[in-house]
Scaffold this motif. Structure first.
Motif, short mmCIF file in Angstrom:
data_model
loop_
_atom_site.label_atom_id
_atom_site.label_comp_id
_atom_site.label_asym_id
_atom_site.label_seq_id
_atom_site.Cartn_x
_atom_site.Cartn_y
_atom_site.Cartn_z
N TYR A 17 -55.81 20.77 -14.49
CA TYR A 17 -56.38 19.79 -13.58
C TYR A 17 -55.68 18.44 -13.73
N TYR A 18 -55.50 17.98 -14.97
CA TYR A 18 -54.88 16.67 -15.17
C TYR A 18 -53.41 16.66 -14.74
N LYS A 19 -52.72 17.78 -14.90
CA LYS A 19 -51.35 17.86 -14.40
C LYS A 19 -51.33 17.79 -12.88
N ALA A 20 -52.28 18.47 -12.25
CA ALA A 20 -52.38 18.44 -10.79
C ALA A 20 -52.75 17.04 -10.31
N GLU A 21 -53.65 16.39 -11.02
CA GLU A 21 -54.03 15.03 -10.65
C GLU A 21 -52.81 14.11 -10.68
N ASN A 22 -52.00 14.23 -11.71
CA ASN A 22 -50.76 13.43 -11.78
C ASN A 22 -49.85 13.73 -10.60
N PHE A 23 -49.75 15.00 -10.25
CA PHE A 23 -48.93 15.40 -9.10
C PHE A 23 -49.43 14.75 -7.83
N PHE A 24 -50.75 14.81 -7.58
CA PHE A 24 -51.30 14.26 -6.35
C PHE A 24 -51.26 12.74 -6.32
N ASN A 25 -51.18 12.11 -7.46
CA ASN A 25 -51.09 10.65 -7.52
C ASN A 25 -49.64 10.15 -7.55
N SER A 26 -48.70 11.05 -7.50
CA SER A 26 -47.29 10.69 -7.56
C SER A 26 -46.78 10.24 -6.19
N ASP A 27 -45.51 9.89 -6.15
CA ASP A 27 -44.88 9.43 -4.91
C ASP A 27 -44.31 10.58 -4.07
N ILE A 28 -44.66 11.79 -4.41
CA ILE A 28 -44.20 12.95 -3.64
C ILE A 28 -44.78 12.85 -2.22
N PRO A 29 -44.00 13.21 -1.21
CA PRO A 29 -44.49 13.11 0.17
C PRO A 29 -45.80 13.88 0.39
N GLN A 30 -46.65 13.32 1.22
CA GLN A 30 -47.96 13.90 1.50
C GLN A 30 -47.86 15.35 2.00
N GLU A 31 -46.85 15.64 2.80
CA GLU A 31 -46.69 16.99 3.33
C GLU A 31 -46.52 18.00 2.19
N GLU A 32 -45.78 17.61 1.16
CA GLU A 32 -45.56 18.48 0.00
C GLU A 32 -46.86 18.67 -0.76
N LYS A 33 -47.61 17.61 -0.92
CA LYS A 33 -48.88 17.69 -1.64
C LYS A 33 -49.87 18.60 -0.93
N GLU A 34 -49.89 18.54 0.39
CA GLU A 34 -50.84 19.33 1.17
C GLU A 34 -50.66 20.83 0.97
N LYS A 35 -49.45 21.25 0.65
CA LYS A 35 -49.19 22.66 0.39
C LYS A 35 -50.00 23.17 -0.79
N PHE A 36 -50.31 22.29 -1.73
CA PHE A 36 -50.97 22.70 -2.96
C PHE A 36 -52.48 22.42 -2.98
N LEU A 37 -53.01 21.87 -1.89
CA LEU A 37 -54.44 21.59 -1.84
C LEU A 37 -55.31 22.84 -2.01
N PRO A 38 -54.99 23.98 -1.40
CA PRO A 38 -55.82 25.17 -1.62
C PRO A 38 -55.85 25.60 -3.10
N ASP A 39 -54.72 25.49 -3.78
CA ASP A 39 -54.69 25.83 -5.20
C ASP A 39 -55.53 24.86 -6.02
N PHE A 40 -55.48 23.59 -5.66
CA PHE A 40 -56.26 22.57 -6.36
C PHE A 40 -57.75 22.82 -6.15
N GLN A 41 -58.13 23.15 -4.93
CA GLN A 41 -59.53 23.45 -4.64
C GLN A 41 -60.00 24.66 -5.44
N LYS A 42 -59.16 25.65 -5.56
CA LYS A 42 -59.48 26.84 -6.34
C LYS A 42 -59.67 26.47 -7.82
N LEU A 43 -58.81 25.61 -8.33
CA LEU A 43 -58.92 25.13 -9.71
C LEU A 43 -60.25 24.42 -9.93
#
Length: 68
Positions: A17-43
């Protein structure tokens, strides 16, 4: 699954969870982050289910994990 096993699994998933939180708070483009939202919700759902199995816990344990 025993309570002890649920606590160990929770600690493992909390680390993810904390690794994912760092990922979502990073400067990675929003489109890239959105790909991983279903996995984050599952987590998040998995963490919630583990807490139900554990039953009694403190806010500190939820945020920092359980002592083993």
């Amino acid at each position: 699954m025993t309570v002890a096993e649920a606590k160990r699994e929770y600690n493992n998933q909390l680390e993810r969870y904390y690794k994912a939180e760092n990922f979502f708070n990073s400067d990675i483009p929003q489109e890239e982050k959105e790909k991983f939202l279903p996995d984050f919700q599952k987590l998040l759902k998995g963490l919630s289910q583990l807490l139900r199995k554990i039953g009694v816990y403190t806010h500190k344990e939820v945020m920092e994990g359980f002592d083993e």
